[in-house]
Design an enzyme around this catalytic site. Structure first.
Site, PDB file in Angstrom:
ATOM      1  N   ASP A 236       0.852  -1.190   0.000  1.00 29.99           N
ATOM      2  CA  ASP A 236       0.000   0.000   0.000  1.00 29.99           C
ATOM      3  C   ASP A 236       0.892   1.245   0.000  1.00 29.99           C
ATOM      4  OD1 ASP A 236      -2.369   1.657   0.488  1.00 29.99           O
ATOM      5  OD2 ASP A 236      -1.560   1.848   2.508  1.00 29.99           O
ATOM      6  N   TYR A 237       0.345   2.362  -0.483  1.00 26.92           N
ATOM      7  CA  TYR A 237       1.149   3.587  -0.566  1.00 26.92           C
ATOM      8  C   TYR A 237       0.909   4.508   0.635  1.00 26.92           C
ATOM      9  CZ  TYR A 237       3.305   7.818  -2.393  1.00 26.92           C
ATOM     10  OH  TYR A 237       4.093   8.935  -2.536  1.00 26.92           O
TER      11      TYR A 237
END
Length: 728
Positions: A496-497
């Site tokens: 995930d960012y």
């Protein structure tokens, strides 16, 4: 158990160079006396005498004598007492927390003394307590202490209880040292208040000042869960109810009744403090006598004002004002043989106090603001025959428990005067019925029950923390993960960012990745054994601009768009977006009604952001918005999702787990690592095989196998993966 408070339950007095010991006066010392004796407990606090008033030999004698009574003294000089107790505690915190901002003094030297004395207490605790002991810290004098102790004894069981009100955010924000105070309190595992109003005020301040959201009164601080709850303090009910029949009390009762005759007796008992509303209740009594002349010579108000903080100017002025008002009332309404107000400026022994409670027909307890007010409870406990009427201010914490009393607004003199008349004329059967319910309640929830409830909750919070720590990615687990990574040949990294690779706290929301992160991701992507997939809720154009040149695969809008390495973007399936025309006006309406909020439109979703909005208003609006949209989307394949400061509306078929199946379908994978931080990552975690490593950044409930504290910790993990095993 260690009980830590500003004052010890034993007071040291020096007379003619000789030391003597007597019980301390105060609700905390009295209330906890019976509880502390039931535990293997030690008490830490100031002994009531300045260390520059005693010799070294006397100091050693005090230490020895108090140790015999399971007490550990914290010695303070006269100047420290003046700056710390008389200064910051009683000229800054006390007035501000009791809603008297005009009385509040902001003096840096007082603040420095407050910090220094809290460190003194910490030193004594660290020298005395073991790492896993239970430490229960009390009241506004020691609000920095939980964090100080936490740093020295990270695994200790620490509780904190505030015995005064916690003010609303609008008042608390005035304090220049508000952040330090909040951080200090949040060092505890459990923070207790007398009422849910104070709980609400504290949580509001933690949210607005520190940006900490809560769930059902639980806050996540680094790797700890901190619980905030209400525990209304009780009294030693049997001690007060049973004391009525003691010979000394009966003797005092006879003496009082002989002097008063058959007149009705109203008692007013309080410390001399501007928060207690003593002047206002005297003015109400004066109004009562004026409007009800038939009660002249038929009622006597016994006003007992216990000296308090005599060195503070505001208290000296209050005493002068009070005594002047007593004189005016007695001068205006008194007659030969009858004094309307009997004024006593002193502390009285326990037996005389019980006598005053029991003989009274009415107790007039009208604080302008009070954390709890145990006097009201003590009065009810002594009414063994069931008669007597309690008039109680709605601004006392006890009012939430003693609803059968006559509840008044202490600032409304006409209302108080009317309540006095109502109390004096109340039928006996009604008095008995009202008091019966209050007595039953107080006898059940006494001080021992209060203390046990607090300690039981503290124990439960520690258990929750321990359950969470079981999933923490500790050094041995991290070492195994790293070795498995380096021994594998076909790896899948699903990262995930936002909230996992970058933090809003460290970098603006619209800023791209920093150079450190880009370097890490490039090294991971260029390893031929890695399939690196960056997953984000952001739109595909933003991801392409920021991360398109890394050589990694990208997933945008939580799975709506996919770009495999060296391939163009594609949608996971043909999705409809005609629903936007219906939903967008609703979001626009709520955006207009919520300053600081904004709408983000993606190809297949709409997002309402409220990170920059007032937290309490945004919470209310977000719940309203969610309910409204759910009603509109009942028959559509549209889902409404609540994330971190966002409400997102999107197709229900879009999720990260489904998007990741393109890579998870590879049968040759021998290492899988997935990481995320919020609800959108739970679908991904659920889709992983049992052999995969899944990591949640933070400590909320999750399907992930492991937890890490922060984005920084996860970046360190990635760096460890890049390094060779022998360097780990």
């Amino acid at each position: 158990m260690f009980i830590v408070s500003n004052r010890l339950p034993i007071n040291v007095i020096k007379i003619s160079d000789k030391l003597s010991y007597c019980p301390s006066v105060g609700g905390l010392a009295t209330g906890l006396a019976s509880f502390s004796s039931a535990y293997k407990s030690q008490w830490i606090g100031w002994p009531g005498i300045a260390d520059d008033e005693i010799t070294k030999r006397q100091k050693q004698q005090i230490i020895h004598d108090l140790h015999q009574k399971n007490c550990f003294p914290v010695f303070l000089s006269r100047q420290e007492v003046e700056d710390f107790y008389e200064g910051f505690c009683n000229k800054t915190i006390w007035p501000l927390f009791h809603y008297f901002p005009l009385y509040t003094v902001y003096e840096d030297s007082f603040w420095q003394a407050y910090k220094r004395i809290n460190h003194y207490f910490c030193d004594i605790i660290v020298q005395t307590a073991k790492p896993d002991d239970c430490i229960w810290i009390h009241d506004y004098q020691l609000m920095l202490l939980p964090e100080l102790v936490r740093k020295k004894l990270p695994h200790a069981k620490i509780g904190f209880f505030l015995h005064i009100p916690f003010p609303s955010f609008e008042l608390f924000r005035i304090l220049p040292w508000r952040e330090e105070i909040l951080h200090g309190l949040l060092g505890a595992d459990l923070i207790g208040f007398h009422t849910y109003d104070y709980v609400r005020h504290f949580l509001s301040s933690a949210c607005r000042i520190l940006g900490l959201d809560h769930s059902m009164g639980s806050l996540t601080i680094a790797n700890r869960i901190v619980k905030v709850d209400a525990f209304p303090m009780g009294i030693d009910y049997e001690r007060y109810s049973g004391a009525v029949h003691k010979p000394k009390v009966q003797k005092n009762l006879t003496a009082i009744r002989k002097k008063v005759g058959d007149r009705k007796i109203i008692v007013s008992i309080d410390r001399l403090d501007y928060t207690k509303g003593i002047v206002q209740r005297l003015e109400a009594f004066r109004l009562f006598l004026r409007d009800n002349p038939r009660y002249k010579e038929k009622v006597t108000l016994i006003l007992l004002a216990v000296p308090s903080r005599t060195g503070v100017d505001d208290y000296q002025a209050l005493r002068q004002q009070l005594e002047g008002l007593v004189g005016r009332i007695n001068g205006e309404h008194g007659t030969i043989g009858w004094v309307p107000v009997w004024y006593l400026y002193r502390a009285v022994p326990f037996e005389k106090l019980i006598s005053l409670y029991h003989v009274a027909d009415v107790a007039l307890i009208t604080p302008l603001r009070d954390g709890m007010n145990l006097i009201a409870k003590e009065f009810i406990a002594t009414k063994t025959d069931g008669t007597g009427v309690l008039i109680l201010s709605e601004m006392a914490g006890a009012a939430s428990e003693l609803g059968e009393a006559i509840i008044i607004n202490a600032n409304d003199k006409e209302s108080v005067a009317h309540a006095i008349k109502q109390a004096l004329e109340m039928p006996l059967d009604e008095q008995i019925q009202r008091n019966h319910f209050m007595q039953q309640r107080l006898s059940r929830y006494n001080v021992t029950r209060w203390a046990h409830d607090f300690i039981d909750m503290l124990t439960e919070v520690k258990k929750v923390q321990q359950r969470i720590s079981v999933h923490k990615l500790t050094a041995p687990r991290l070492k195994k993960l790293t070795l498995d990574y380096h021994q594998s040949e076909n790896r899948l990294l699903l990262l995930d960012y936002d909230g996992t690779l970058v933090s809003f706290a460290d970098r603006p929301e619209r800023a791209g990745p920093d150079n450190e992160l880009l370097t890490l991701l490039e090294q991971l992507a260029h390893d031929r054994r890695n399939n690196l997939v960056i997953i984000s809720g952001r739109d595909k154009n933003t991801l392409e601009h920021w991360l398109g040149s890394l050589g990694a695969s990208l997933i945008a809008e939580h799975g709506a768009w996919i770009r495999e390495k060296n391939h163009p973007w594609k949608v996971i399936e043909l999705l409809q977006d005609d629903w936007k025309a219906t939903i967008r006006p609703i979001l626009e309406l709520y955006s207009d009604r919520t300053p600081g909020s904004a709408i983000e439109e993606k190809n297949f979703s709409l997002v309402w952001h409220f990170r920059r909005s007032d937290p309490e208003l945004a919470y209310i609006r977000s719940q309203e918005l969610k309910d409204t949209i759910l009603n509109f989307t009942t028959n559509l394949n549209i889902g409404v999702y609540e994330g971190s400061k966002i409400i997102e509306v999107k197709n229900i078929h879009i999720n990260k787990g489904r998007a990741a199946q393109i890579w998870l379908a590879n049968q040759n994978l021998d290492f899988i690592l997935a990481a995320g931080d919020d609800y959108t990552d739970e679908d991904l975690f659920s889709a992983l095989p049992n052999s995969a490593y899944s990591i949640k950044i933070g400590y909320s409930i999750s399907h992930a196998k492991f937890n890490l504290d922060s984005v920084q910790d996860f970046r360190l993990l990635l760096q460890n993966l890049i390094n060779k095993p022998e360097n780990f």
